[in-house]
Scaffold this active site. Structure first.
Site, PDB file in Angstrom:
ATOM      1  N   LYS A   1       0.809  -1.173   0.212  1.00 44.69           N
ATOM      2  CA  LYS A   1       0.006  -0.172   0.237  1.00 44.69           C
ATOM      3  C   LYS A   1       1.038   1.394   0.200  1.00 44.69           C
ATOM      4  CE  LYS A   1      -3.866  -0.469   2.419  1.00 44.69           C
ATOM      5  NZ  LYS A   1      -4.309  -0.588   3.803  1.00 44.69           N
TER       6      LYS A   1
ATOM      7  N   GLY B   1      -8.495  -7.010   4.297  1.00 47.94           N
ATOM      8  CA  GLY B   1      -9.113  -7.341   5.710  1.00 47.94           C
ATOM      9  C   GLY B   1      -8.565  -7.885   6.666  1.00 47.94           C
TER      10      GLY B   1
ATOM     11  N   HIS C   1     -16.495  -8.160   1.802  1.00 49.61           N
ATOM     12  CA  HIS C   1     -15.512  -9.517   2.215  1.00 49.61           C
ATOM     13  C   HIS C   1     -15.404 -10.785   1.746  1.00 49.61           C
ATOM     14  CE1 HIS C   1     -13.849 -12.239   5.378  1.00 49.61           C
ATOM     15  NE2 HIS C   1     -12.993 -11.459   5.278  1.00 49.61           N
TER      16      HIS C   1
ATOM     17  N   ARG D   1      -2.977   3.276   8.465  1.00 50.09           N
ATOM     18  CA  ARG D   1      -3.273   2.376   7.672  1.00 50.09           C
ATOM     19  C   ARG D   1      -2.114   1.255   7.810  1.00 50.09           C
ATOM     20  NH1 ARG D   1      -4.833   4.664   1.882  1.00 50.09           N
ATOM     21  NH2 ARG D   1      -6.054   2.690   1.573  1.00 50.09           N
TER      22      ARG D   1
ATOM     23  N   CYS E   1       6.527 -38.909 -13.588  1.00 53.72           N
ATOM     24  CA  CYS E   1       5.321 -39.020 -13.771  1.00 53.72           C
ATOM     25  C   CYS E   1       4.568 -39.176 -12.344  1.00 53.72           C
ATOM     26  CB  CYS E   1       5.088 -40.475 -14.499  1.00 53.72           C
ATOM     27  SG  CYS E   1       5.945 -41.954 -13.533  1.00 53.72           S
TER      28      CYS E   1
ATOM     29  N   MET F   1      -5.638  -6.532   8.116  1.00 47.49           N
ATOM     30  CA  MET F   1      -5.407  -5.576   9.477  1.00 47.49           C
ATOM     31  C   MET F   1      -6.371  -4.572   9.475  1.00 47.49           C
ATOM     32  SD  MET F   1      -2.084  -6.702   9.991  1.00 47.49           S
ATOM     33  CE  MET F   1      -0.869  -7.355   9.153  1.00 47.49           C
TER      34      MET F   1
ATOM     35  N   SER G   1      11.912 -42.881 -16.049  1.00 47.13           N
ATOM     36  CA  SER G   1      10.829 -41.962 -15.711  1.00 47.13           C
ATOM     37  C   SER G   1      10.713 -41.871 -14.138  1.00 47.13           C
ATOM     38  CB  SER G   1       9.698 -42.696 -16.033  1.00 47.13           C
ATOM     39  OG  SER G   1       8.387 -42.008 -15.764  1.00 47.13           O
TER      40      SER G   1
ATOM     41  N   ARG H   1      -3.782  -1.251  -6.149  1.00 51.08           N
ATOM     42  CA  ARG H   1      -3.022  -2.518  -6.459  1.00 51.08           C
ATOM     43  C   ARG H   1      -3.425  -3.567  -7.267  1.00 51.08           C
ATOM     44  NH1 ARG H   1      -6.074  -4.216  -0.690  1.00 51.08           N
ATOM     45  NH2 ARG H   1      -7.975  -4.602  -1.884  1.00 51.08           N
TER      46      ARG H   1
ATOM     47  N   TYR I   1      10.148 -34.374 -20.115  1.00 53.18           N
ATOM     48  CA  TYR I   1       8.869 -34.257 -20.088  1.00 53.18           C
ATOM     49  C   TYR I   1       8.126 -34.230 -18.625  1.00 53.18           C
ATOM     50  CZ  TYR I   1       8.126 -39.234 -19.847  1.00 53.18           C
ATOM     51  OH  TYR I   1       8.342 -40.588 -19.320  1.00 53.18           O
TER      52      TYR I   1
END
Ligand code: ADP
Ligand code: MG
Ligand code: MG
Length: 889
Positions: free
Chosen positions: A22, A101, A452, A92, A836, A103, A768, A336, A856
């Site tokens: 902030k 929400g 909220h 703030r 895998c 703080m 693998s 933000r 992969y």
């Protein structure tokens, strides 16, 4: 001397670690000339210094705050506590990562018995001044002095009733004065002290409280949930107040530069006329959509629209902006990067590329692969009949069915019992967070799209409907009334967060479909990624899904799943119970065509992409009945029917089950160890694969089977099994007269295999990594026991940073993977490698696989899209230092 305090014009947007998100953005907006009320930020380092000093503000911090305060006073031409023209500020909190929400913010600090008079005269609006004062007392008492707001609300309500008013706007200055006297009484009663009148004392008490709030329960829960480290600390922003509650030419609101739910490029927000601060998000009054501001305050609206555009271009990201209008003048209070649903994230990323704001690589990095999970879930079937109860605001998409509960604790309890619940509340607060986590979906009767509940649910990817005013929710009686219908605690409902519809009972759901933007983004991902994505699939249906979702191969076919089919289990059991080789061969011969047709189905679905098939892996007892249950049956029969042939049969079965019983099956007779004991099983499986290949080859299909021997720990195991498979291939080729290609490799899932990978590679065409078993064998954990007994507390107590079965343990298990790749490739430079385990669908593990040079990853079909994105992100992220990374791997 360490600098702990920064005026807004001394900071900038890159200083989030010091100023919090902030504070850094307030500084950045100040620098680019936006109308931000002046102020300063106390750094996160000051917060840590506060805790180091045993929860007291160090004198260096205190003196810097006082210097900054006098600079602010100079700028504003007002002084804190001045009886004639007082400066008022907000206090703030703001940490590095936004914690909505979590703080508490204090507004109107600096008000006292004297300044309220000055404010009243200055604004010629004593009513406004007294209203602000009482708000301040209430907020300050709640946040700083820890007095429950309930007492204040109670008193306010009594006063209103006494005067015969319906709402606050009817209250006069004199009424508020009376309320304030009452409020002070409450303070005295609860703290045995008077309400602090000295604004500087108020200020430092508030700073203390913000620092303390870093460690309040809900902040701790939020951090744990979002993996935010505890040591970051929070910054504190002190900012001169602007007033949205000065009459009908004032107001306050929040807006997103694009729709956070759908991603549509249209300003999206809400505001309230004549209101302050949290009123919009608190859900007490239902706010108006931002577009109506155009009619109410055209000038302000245009300025706001321009500012939004400017901010979005500046940050090259969708912004979530707080603003206040004071007597027709616009102020920006926060910006933000806006939280958004997966659907919105994709659309915004793609459209920002089309609009020339960002490039494709950036767009790919903008979408969190984890979030995509939301889109790959099932949705409500539109064609299905439904009883619509009511409609609210579609606050977070997705559908959910569950039993109605009315409080967070109940939601948590029932969900712990394995029940699915929908949390129903008039509105939610941060105290409900554990209930929201536990619930399938959230439903509220008050509050808008930025309330909220809506913000938190979107963050978690949960279905949420807000502001459904048609519902009369009675939390005490645990029931909802909609017109003449009553829904009580425990009733099943279904909510659709994409449409806002609330329905009675359970509604069938349908398979997800990828949107055009999603497909486009994934196509970009495929262009970038330098590691391919396969899927684990055990049958043609899964293989088709995998193909549809863009898998370019199957990384693992678990053949045992084909044995579990109800029709086959008896044959498999017969095979296991066989006393002699010839008897066993008979059952195997019956199984062969069944396996062959499974393989044909999978090969066909994969249209020539490689398919990796693992030969039988689990211990044989898994195909037989449970020992204890069998014992009960046998005992019953012995008593009730001792001569029955069924008893004989069951006794035989029990004998075999006992023979096969193992102390520790995970480390027992399984994998290639079975193959060594019963080569005929592997032979049958290999033949089934090759017959399938030969059959399909007739149609000109090119099939790439990869045959995988599980659980190898010593090269000799693989050598022998390789021989079995090669013999089978030769036999089938001779028999059918067809030639075909195939490769034989192994799963690396035993540490010894990783450590001797150079020897193993002599016999393997590919590796693998079976990272599930490799994690078990490396940690020495049995997964089920670990997850059931101690792993959770290990994670909570931070003995382990993560569940190693979900997120690959790069330092330990990962080291074995790296070692094996390196050793294997010293023997065979072109050795094909892949992973895998479930880790193949987890983003940080995919990043690791890329860095380690695997060819992969393979994951469940539903995770293929997110794996494709994560693979592209890993490639982009490490592009510049790719070579360097490869050499260290
Ligand atoms: P949160 O992080 O919970 O959003 P904020 O610090 O942003 O908390 O503040 C809560 C509310 O108070 C927001 O609506 C914000 O716009 C408002 N607010 C904060 N500071 C001021 C100020 N100086 N003047 C007017 N309103 C403010
Ligand atoms: Mg805010
Ligand atoms: Mg295994």
């Amino acid at each position: 001397m360490e600098k702990f305090v920064y005026l807004f014009n001394e900071g900038n947007g890159t200083m989030k670690e010091t100023l919090g998100g902030k504070g850094a953005n307030l500084a950045e907006m100040t620098n680019i000339g936006l109308p931000v009320p002046h102020g300063f930020t106390i750094s996160t380092q000051a917060c840590n210094a506060y805790y180091e000093a045993g929860k007291s503000i160090p004198s260096l911090v205190e003196s810097q705050v006082l210097v900054a305060l006098s600079r602010l006073e100079e700028k504003m031409g007002k002084k804190l506590g001045d009886p004639v023209d007082p400066l008022l500020v907000s206090v703030r909190s703001g940490s590095v990562f936004s914690m909505p929400g979590m703080m508490d913010t204090i507004l109107n600090l600096g008000m006292n018995d004297e300044t309220v008079e000055g404010m009243g005269k200055l604004t010629s609006n004593p009513r406004f001044a007294y209203d602000s004062y009482r708000r301040f007392i209430q907020m300050f008492c709640n946040v700083v002095l820890d007095i429950n707001v309930y007492y204040f609300e109670q008193l306010l309500e009594e006063t209103r009733e006494q005067k015969g008013y319906n709402s606050d706007p009817e209250m006069t200055a004199e009424d508020w004065k009376e309320v304030i006297v009452g409020y002070k009484g409450i303070v005295k009663k609860h703290t045995r002290k008077d309400f602090p009148q000295d604004p500087k004392e108020q200020l430092f008490l508030a700073i203390n409280a913000v620092f303390d709030s870093w460690n309040n329960q809900r902040a701790i829960v939020y951090r744990r949930l979002n993996k935010i480290p505890d040591h970051l600390g929070t910054a504190v922003n002190i900012q001169s107040m602007v007033f949205g509650n000065m009459g009908n030419d004032s107001g306050t609101g929040v807006a997103f530069t694009r729709n956070p739910s759908t991603g549509e490029h249209k300003l999206y927000g809400e505001y309230l006329i004549n209101a302050q601060g949290e009123d919009v998000v608190a859900g007490i009054r239902t706010p108006q959509p931002i577009q109506t501001l155009k009619d109410e305050m055209p000038g302000v609206y245009q300025q706001f629209v321009d500012t939004c555009k400017q901010l979005e271009l500046h940050y090259q990201e969708m912004q979530d902006i707080e603003f206040t209008v004071e007597k027709g003048k616009l102020f920006i209070l926060q910006t933000r990067n806006g939280k958004r649903t997966a659907q919105a994230a994709i659309r915004i990323a793609v459209e920002m590329v089309e609009e020339g704001i960002i490039d494709k690589q950036n767009a790919l990095l903008r979408v969190d692969p984890e979030q995509l999970d939301q889109l790959l879930h099932r949705r409500i079937d539109d064609k299905h009949q439904r009883v619509l109860l009511a409609k609210g605001l579609p606050a977070s998409p997705g559908a959910a069915t569950g039993q109605v509960v009315f409080d967070a604790d109940e939601a948590e309890q029932l969900s712990a019992e394995g029940k699915k619940v929908i949390l129903v509340r008039p509105e939610t607060t941060p105290d409900d967070i554990h209930g929201i986590v536990a619930a399938q979906g959230i439903l509220t009767s008050r509050g808008g799209m930025t309330s909220h509940a809506a913000v938190v649910a979107r963050g978690m990817g949960k279905a949420c409907i807000c502001g459904c005013e048609a519902l009369k929710i009675d939390v005490k009686a645990k029931q909802i009334t909609v017109e003449d219908q009553v829904i009580v605690y425990g009733d099943l409902i279904t909510i659709d967060g994409s449409t806002g519809e609330i329905m009675l009972g359970e509604i069938p759901m349908i398979e997800p479909k990828l949107s055009d933007e999603f497909q486009l983004l994934l196509a970009w991902a495929d262009q970038e990624k330098k590691i391919s994505v396969r899927a684990n699939a055990d049958n043609p249906v899964d293989a088709r899904k995998a193909f549809e979702f863009g898998a370019t191969g199957i990384g693992l076919v678990r053949t045992e799943h084909m044995f579990m089919d109800a029709a086959r289990v008896p044959i498999v059991q017969k095979m296991i119970l066989a006393e002699h080789y010839s008897e066993r061969k008979e059952s195997l011969a019956q199984l062969l065509p069944m396996q062959q047709s499974d393989f044909e189905g999978i090969f066909e679905e994969m249209k020539g992409y490689p398919v990796n098939i693992r030969l039988l892996d689990p211990p044989l007892h898994e195909f037989l009945p449970n020992k204890d249950e069998l014992l009960v049956e046998v005992t019953k029969l012995q008593i009730q029917n001792p001569t029955s042939p069924e008893l004989q049969e069951k006794e035989l079965l029990l004998k075999k089950v006992r023979q096969l019983h193992e102390i520790n099956p995970m480390l027992g007779h399984r994998g290639c160890r079975l193959g060594l004991t019963y080569p005929e099983i592997y032979e049958m499986q290999a033949k089934a694969i090759f017959y399938a290949v030969a059959t399909l080859a007739d149609n000109g299909a090119e099939i790439q089977p990869e045959i995988m021997i599980p659980l190898v720990g010593h090269v000799n195991e693989l050598k022998r099994m390789r021989q079995v498979v090669t013999d089978a291939a030769v036999a089938v080729q001779e028999e059918t007269g067809k030639q075909f290609q195939y490769t034989i490799g192994t799963m690396i899932e035993i540490p010894r295999a990783a450590l001797t990978a150079d020897q193993i590679a002599e016999e393997a065409d590919f590796f693998s990594f079976g990272t599930n078993d490799l994690t078990q064998t490396t940690f020495g954990y049995s997964r089920d026991d670990a997850e059931g007994k101690f792993l959770q507390s290990y994670i909570e107590e931070k003995v382990l940073p993560e569940n190693p079965f979900a997120v690959l343990d790069q330092n330990g298990v990962g080291k074995l993977v790296e070692t094996a790749v390196k050793l294997g490739r010293t023997t065979k430079p072109g050795l094909k490698t892949g992973i895998c385990g479930e880790h193949g669908g987890e983003k940080s593990s995919i990043d690791f696989c890329y860095r380690t040079g695997l060819d992969y990853v393979s994951c469940s079909p539903y995770r293929v899209p997110l794996a494709r994105l994560a693979a592209a992100q890993a490639t982009i992220r490490h592009q510049s230092n790719k070579n360097e990374v490869f050499t260290t791997a």
